[in-house]
Scaffold this active site. Structure first.
Site, PDB file in Angstrom:
ATOM      1  N   GLN A   1      27.436  -4.803 -23.272  1.00  0.00           N
ATOM      2  CA  GLN A   1      28.072  -5.311 -24.499  1.00  0.00           C
ATOM      3  C   GLN A   1      29.366  -4.547 -24.760  1.00  0.00           C
ATOM      4  O   GLN A   1      29.349  -3.317 -24.746  1.00  0.00           O
ATOM      5  CB  GLN A   1      27.121  -5.105 -25.670  1.00  0.00           C
ATOM      6  CG  GLN A   1      25.847  -5.924 -25.579  1.00  0.00           C
ATOM      7  CD  GLN A   1      26.023  -7.342 -26.073  1.00  0.00           C
ATOM      8  OE1 GLN A   1      27.068  -7.720 -26.598  1.00  0.00           O
ATOM      9  NE2 GLN A   1      25.005  -8.144 -25.889  1.00  0.00           N
TER      10      GLN A   1
ATOM     11  N   TYR B   1      16.760 -14.242 -20.720  1.00  0.00           N
ATOM     12  CA  TYR B   1      18.192 -14.021 -20.469  1.00  0.00           C
ATOM     13  C   TYR B   1      18.507 -12.542 -20.791  1.00  0.00           C
ATOM     14  O   TYR B   1      19.388 -12.239 -21.582  1.00  0.00           O
ATOM     15  CB  TYR B   1      19.068 -14.938 -21.325  1.00  0.00           C
ATOM     16  CG  TYR B   1      18.762 -16.403 -21.168  1.00  0.00           C
ATOM     17  CD1 TYR B   1      19.538 -17.208 -20.320  1.00  0.00           C
ATOM     18  CD2 TYR B   1      17.708 -16.997 -21.854  1.00  0.00           C
ATOM     19  CE1 TYR B   1      19.249 -18.557 -20.177  1.00  0.00           C
ATOM     20  CE2 TYR B   1      17.419 -18.342 -21.713  1.00  0.00           C
ATOM     21  CZ  TYR B   1      18.201 -19.117 -20.874  1.00  0.00           C
ATOM     22  OH  TYR B   1      17.921 -20.444 -20.738  1.00  0.00           O
TER      23      TYR B   1
ATOM     24  N   GLU C   1      15.980 -12.765 -15.950  1.00  0.00           N
ATOM     25  CA  GLU C   1      17.441 -12.844 -15.884  1.00  0.00           C
ATOM     26  C   GLU C   1      17.801 -13.387 -14.508  1.00  0.00           C
ATOM     27  O   GLU C   1      17.165 -13.043 -13.507  1.00  0.00           O
ATOM     28  CB  GLU C   1      18.005 -11.417 -16.124  1.00  0.00           C
ATOM     29  CG  GLU C   1      19.358 -11.098 -15.566  1.00  0.00           C
ATOM     30  CD  GLU C   1      20.480 -11.871 -16.222  1.00  0.00           C
ATOM     31  OE1 GLU C   1      20.529 -11.977 -17.453  1.00  0.00           O
ATOM     32  OE2 GLU C   1      21.331 -12.387 -15.457  1.00  0.00           O
TER      33      GLU C   1
ATOM     34  N   ASP D   1      18.676 -14.963 -25.468  1.00  0.00           N
ATOM     35  CA  ASP D   1      20.094 -14.587 -25.623  1.00  0.00           C
ATOM     36  C   ASP D   1      20.869 -15.228 -24.473  1.00  0.00           C
ATOM     37  O   ASP D   1      21.338 -14.540 -23.567  1.00  0.00           O
ATOM     38  CB  ASP D   1      20.204 -13.042 -25.592  1.00  0.00           C
ATOM     39  CG  ASP D   1      21.624 -12.556 -25.852  1.00  0.00           C
ATOM     40  OD1 ASP D   1      22.499 -13.378 -26.196  1.00  0.00           O
ATOM     41  OD2 ASP D   1      21.863 -11.344 -25.696  1.00  0.00           O
TER      42      ASP D   1
ATOM     43  N   CYS E   1      26.009 -16.644 -28.591  1.00  0.00           N
ATOM     44  CA  CYS E   1      27.447 -16.371 -28.688  1.00  0.00           C
ATOM     45  C   CYS E   1      28.220 -17.676 -28.867  1.00  0.00           C
ATOM     46  O   CYS E   1      29.452 -17.686 -28.804  1.00  0.00           O
ATOM     47  CB  CYS E   1      27.928 -15.600 -27.461  1.00  0.00           C
ATOM     48  SG  CYS E   1      27.453 -16.368 -25.920  1.00  0.00           S
TER      49      CYS E   1
END
Ligand SMILES: C[S@@+](CC[C@H](N)C(=O)[O-])C[C@H]1O[C@@H](n2cnc3c(N)ncnc32)[C@H](O)[C@@H]1O
Length: 454
Positions: free
Chosen positions: A285, A314, A335, A383, A410
């Protein structure tokens, strides 16, 4: 016949702001998008580009100013898209982001009644990025660093990037000076010649560790040892200098090959008390402080119990799952990128966490496997990337009947699309919290809590 032509100069009233942060004015119903213009302002514009459905213009002067306007730090930061909202007060930016989420909840999710909480912002909304990827090109015969003008590959020289950690700004300048001194050839993308393509810098927000990555077209750097020694001398805090080789004529920044020229292969940083090793290629991040705020909202929404089994879908390098592991019985994370799962497992080791299982694979395929194996989740945290969730993932996750689904997104548009599908499958959106991860830009992150309806 269009109502405006290229190079027209005219006075217009700005009535709206696009989701990209451009002001909108209309002439006979025809929209004109204007950089550095805010709703409520009357501006004189120069029309730059005219299309069938809309035009682009730039501001010549502002005749009536909005109350939300603040003095521009540097106009190139708007032109390059680094900080397209820097002309707007931070309060107005947060308000704009909340409205943007309300808008998609009304139009896409068809949930006009849902209360969108006020956007959680930063105390200091500048110099927050812990990573920069700076292109290097030749301008007027000299090696330059900066950023591309929006929608182009024309480099605009910039030294102060305003949104990234100032340590990073200084590191880029120091490396640029060393490269100039040793006459290192900047990359030329037209004919795929020259050597240095990008300088990437990462700075550990809590640890202060500093990584410099030199992305080059070929492996050999003339007088490479001396270049490295001078960078170390100019940047005494540097803990890692990496070379990444990318020989392709491509917009993709990083190539496959990486080697360490000085110091460690990774830097370490922290998020909510856990430590993470970050390599040149790993995702981390970029706004450390706000990532903590975002994760904390997700944790609060999940309202975790010691007996809970949680799925972190994710999961990237495992940061959400590892953050919550101490609070629950077990975490399963999946993932799609194998390197990220390798990092996640390494992070699990460093933090001495035992009750987490990571698996490589596409969420939409792994989740049904887990369901078949009889894994029962009390909470599923998702996410996903900007494109949102696959419908089959939504169906499987709802069929698993967790008490709660916490959706970190996002992209509010795909979030709104997906929560509408969840509503049809028995999950009601009960809370929605926008978080400002990228101040001065139009991006907004949201966390939504979906609760099983009985
Ligand atoms: C927004 S990131 C979230 C990463 C992590 N939760 C974090 O906070 O650092 C989205 C992640 O989803 C991964 N991804 C993309 N498509 C996927 C898929 N179909 N299945 C599983 N993971 C996927 C990406 O590689 C990326 O790591």
């Amino acid at each position: 016949m269009l109502p405006v032509s290229k190079n027209d100069r005219l006075v217009v009233d700005v009535i709206d702001l696009t989701h990209e942060g451009r002001g909108v004015a209309k002439v006979d119903g025809y929209p004109i998008f204007i950089e550095n213009a805010l709703p409520g302002e009357q501006v004189k514009i120069h029309v730059m580009k005219v299309g069938k459905k809309f035009a682009f213009a730039k501001v010549l002067n502002i005749l009536t100013e909005s109350d939300s306007r603040v003095a521009l730090e540097d106009e190139t930061l708007i032109r390059t898209g680094i900080a397209p909202l820097q002309h707007m007060s931070y309060e107005a930016q947060l308000d704009f982001k909340q409205k943007q989420v309300e808008n998609v909840m009304r139009k896409v999710a068809k949930m006009p009644e849902i209360e969108v909480l006020p956007t959680m912002g930063m105390e200091d909304p500048t110099h927050y990025r812990n990573k920069a990827q700076i292109p290097v090109r030749k301008i007027d015969g000299e090696l330059q660093t900066g950023f591309y003008r929006r929608n182009s590959h024309d480099l605009v020289p910039i030294e102060s990037f305003y949104i990234q950690d100032e340590v990073i700004d200084q590191a880029v300048i120091a490396v640029r000076e060393v490269l100039r001194k040793f006459n290192v050839k900047p990359y030329n993308e037209e004919d795929n010649t020259g050597l240095i393509r990008h300088i990437i810098v990462r700075h550990g927000h809590y640890t202060g560790e500093l990584m410099v990555v030199l992305v080059t077209r070929v492996g050999k750097i003339f007088q490479g040892d001396k270049v490295v020694a001078e960078i170390v001398e100019a940047l005494p805090n540097v803990t890692s200098i990496i070379q990444n080789i990318n020989g392709d004529q491509t917009n993709v920044i990083l190539g496959e090959w990486t080697r360490t020229l000085y110091g460690k292969d990774v830097i370490v940083d922290e998020l909510l008390g856990k430590r993470y090793e970050i390599s040149a290629k790993s995702f981390f991040q970029v706004n450390t402080k706000q990532a903590e705020v975002l994760y904390q909202v997700a944790i609060d929404f999940a309202d975790l119990k010691e007996t809970d089994t949680v799925i972190d879908a994710y999961c990237g390098t495992g940061t959400i799952g590892l953050t919550i592991a101490d609070k629950v019985e077990h975490v399963y994370g999946m993932e799609i990128v194998p390197e990220a799962i390798k990092d996640a497992k390494r992070n699990q080791e460093i933090n001495d966490v035992e009750n987490v299982t990571f698996q490589v694979g596409a969420a939409e395929y792994v989740l049904p496997e887990w369901q078949e194996k009889g894994i029962e989740a009390d909470v599923i945290i998702v996410d996903p990337p900007r494109k949102g969730l696959k419908e089959s993932f939504i169906e499987t996750s709802a069929a698993m009947q967790p008490e709660k689904i916490v959706y970190v997104s996002c992209n509010p548009s795909t979030f709104a699309r997906d929560v509408k599908i969840y509503a049809g499958l028995g999950y009601e959106l009960t809370k929605i919290q926008p978080v400002d991860m990228f101040p001065q830009t139009p991006h907004v992150e949201v966390v939504g809590l979906l609760t099983k309806m009985n």
